[in-house]
Design an enzyme around this catalytic site. Structure first.
Site, PDB file in Angstrom:
ATOM      1  N   ASP A 270      -8.750  -3.542  -6.650  1.00  0.00           N
ATOM      2  CA  ASP A 270      -8.255  -2.983  -5.393  1.00  0.00           C
ATOM      3  C   ASP A 270      -8.966  -1.657  -5.124  1.00  0.00           C
ATOM      4  O   ASP A 270      -8.989  -0.772  -5.974  1.00  0.00           O
ATOM      5  CB  ASP A 270      -6.742  -2.755  -5.494  1.00  0.00           C
TER       6      ASP A 270
ATOM      7  N   SER B 251       0.831  -1.193   0.000  1.00  0.00           N
ATOM      8  CA  SER B 251       0.000   0.000   0.000  1.00  0.00           C
ATOM      9  C   SER B 251       0.875   1.256   0.000  1.00  0.00           C
ATOM     10  O   SER B 251       1.727   1.409  -0.868  1.00  0.00           O
ATOM     11  CB  SER B 251      -0.936  -0.065   1.218  1.00  0.00           C
TER      12      SER B 251
ATOM     13  N   HIS C 195      -7.565  -5.357  -1.116  1.00  0.00           N
ATOM     14  CA  HIS C 195      -6.392  -4.494  -1.146  1.00  0.00           C
ATOM     15  C   HIS C 195      -5.129  -5.312  -0.918  1.00  0.00           C
ATOM     16  O   HIS C 195      -5.001  -5.983   0.099  1.00  0.00           O
ATOM     17  CB  HIS C 195      -6.542  -3.431  -0.062  1.00  0.00           C
TER      18      HIS C 195
END
Length: 510
Positions: free
Chosen positions: A451, A224, A479
């Protein structure tokens, strides 16, 4: 619903339930990857690169902790210092030790030390943990590394409840006042730290850590926001990069406005996928006719919360902003969809407790009402790394059609959430620019097609920007991809980490 660029792995988002770039003076490190990286600066930083860490047992069995020193201001390496919390779990064997593997779960604001202890140090594949020392460092301003502090717990409760879909000038003023109060609180409690929590500075801390650990090359798995941190490191120190995996990638060439707008579309894509699945269920709380009807039902539910917040069995009521955050939290992980269906079913029958619990997990609010510093660090880093998406309510209002087109159900709230850096006490020092990392070893960039937080096109963009980028695609929901159930993804990444062979360009997995 302060979701602007709050980018964490799904494991980090739900750890709380189961157990979102502004400014300084000319002395800041800024965004230029080459600034201060030359031999002269390296000599000035020698005392940091040559330090010895005092490792000691801490908390969980098998883990060690220490405090690493770094300059608060890299332009003044002889000045004030900052202590950074680091942790490790040594390689277990068998097999030849490959060095250290640094992990970061994202955020900005997620605790890498907690992530190491609760997941990476025990949940990464055994063959990886056998041959790497698993290591983590809480970035400056985060958790145990001189955390940014902004509000009391009661003030933070009030902040999370503020209406982020204002219907009139009075509500617009209430929202902007909340952002101003938040920013003023950060300035009051962390004024000296705020100019020095940029991603560039955190990446420079990583290079000191690499040297202190005795590694010639940095091996790293960033998820991320951690992909932005990793790409920044590779751009700063391409010759020092080893085996780098960037999972759930960001696109560093985007402006803050474009990040917010494209992330809004990402949450819409994720919700559409949830809705398609939900309407197939016999007891879908949003109906069984069509995904579009389900979206309309959710939007109507949010509008109902705006008019009349729901009881939750405690003094806090479920407001529209908290309910929306709860839904968004569940978009990070397909495994949370059954929990979301149940929470929506309860909410639609008058009980907001489950959606409030989802929202609290997102904000890292404990059952006793304590907040971690996640949201404070998130704003501090985001507002330092990039100029604000909007600088006035009028700019938000002009952009509302674009955001609502990107997501009819989330667009309005996410547009107004993008105003949070407008009132930050320090100016942005960074700027959007591609990450090239010329001369770096192969860097594996992982993108998930649906995502919500880091849209797939960001991974495509980052892989194309990097001189040695290799795109690995996961056709799925949620995600990030590593460790989420795809044997194809896990095998490709494990093979790269263990023998250095990256996946073929364009490899796709399900």
């Amino acid at each position: 619903m302060d979701t602007r660029r709050l980018l964490r792995t799904s494991a980090a988002v739900f750890a709380a339930a189961g157990l979102l770039l502004s400014g300084c003076s000319s002395s800041s490190s800024g965004s230029d990857p080459s600034r201060g990286a030359g031999p002269a600066n390296r000599e000035a930083l020698a005392r940091y690169y040559d330090q010895k860490l005092d490792w000691h047992a801490c908390g969980t069995s098998g883990f060690q902790c220490a405090t690493m020193k770094a300059p608060l201001d890299y332009a003044k390496p002889d000045g004030a210092q900052i202590g950074l919390a680091v942790s490790r779990k040594k390689a277990t064997g068998p097999g030849k030790r490959l060095g250290s593997l640094l992990v970061n779960p994202g955020g900005p604001g997620g605790s890498a030390v907690d992530y190491l202890r609760s997941y990476a140090g025990i949940g990464y594949p055994a063959q990886v943990r056998a041959r790497y020392d698993m290591v983590a460092m809480d970035p400056r301003g985060v958790a145990r590394s001189r955390p940014v502090d902004c509000l009391t717990n009661r003030q933070m409760d009030a902040y999370t409840e503020v209406d982020q879909t204002p219907d009139d000038p009075r509500e617009v003023t209430a929202l902007t006042d909340a952002y101003k109060t938040f920013a003023h609180g950060c300035e009051t409690r962390a004024a000296k730290l705020l100019p020095h929590v940029s991603t560039v500075e955190a990446a420079r801390d990583m290079d000191i850590f690499r040297q202190v650990l005795g590694d010639k090359k940095l091996s790293y798995v960033g998820a991320s926001y951690g992909t932005f941190l990793g790409a920044t490191y590779a751009d700063l120190y391409p010759k020092n990069t080893g085996r780098i995996v960037l999972d759930g990638a960001m696109n560093p060439a985007l402006s803050s406005r474009d990040i917010n707008l494209q992330q809004t579309a990402g949450f819409e894509t994720a919700f559409e996928s949830f809705a398609r699945d939900c309407v197939k269920q016999a007891q879908c709380p949003l109906g069984t006719s069509s995904p579009r009807a389900a979206e309309n039902r959710l939007k109507a539910f949010f509008e109902q919360l705006d008019r009349r917040p729901l009881p939750t069995g405690q003094s806090r009521r479920l407001t529209e902003s908290l309910g929306t955050t709860g839904v968004i939290a569940a978009m990070y992980d397909k495994g949370s969809w059954p929990q979301l269906r149940q929470a929506l079913r309860s909410g639609l029958t008058g009980d907001g407790a489950m959606l409030l619990a989802l929202s609290d997990s997102y904000y890292e609010r404990s059952q006793n009402g304590d907040y971690s510093n996640l949201m404070y660090a998130n704003a501090a880093v985001n507002c330092l790394d990039l100029p604000p998406a909007f600088t006035s309510p009028q700019q938000v209002e002009a952009a509302l059609p674009a955001f609502e087109k990107a997501s009819p159900v989330f667009g309005e709230g996410l547009a107004w959430a993008s105003l949070n850096c407008a009132y930050w006490p320090t100016r942005a020092t960074g700027s959007a620019h591609p990450a090239k990392a010329e001369g770096a070893a192969p860097i594996v960039v992982v993108g998930t097609t649906r995502d919500p937080a880091t849209p797939y096109r960001w991974a495509q963009a980052l892989a194309s920007q990097l001189d040695s980028g290799r795109l690995l695609t996961y056709d799925g929901d949620g995600h990030t991809a590593y460790g989420r159930g795809s044997a194809c993804i896990d095998t490709a990444i494990n093979t790269y980490l263990l023998d250095g062979t990256p996946p073929k360009t364009g490899k796709k997995c399900t």
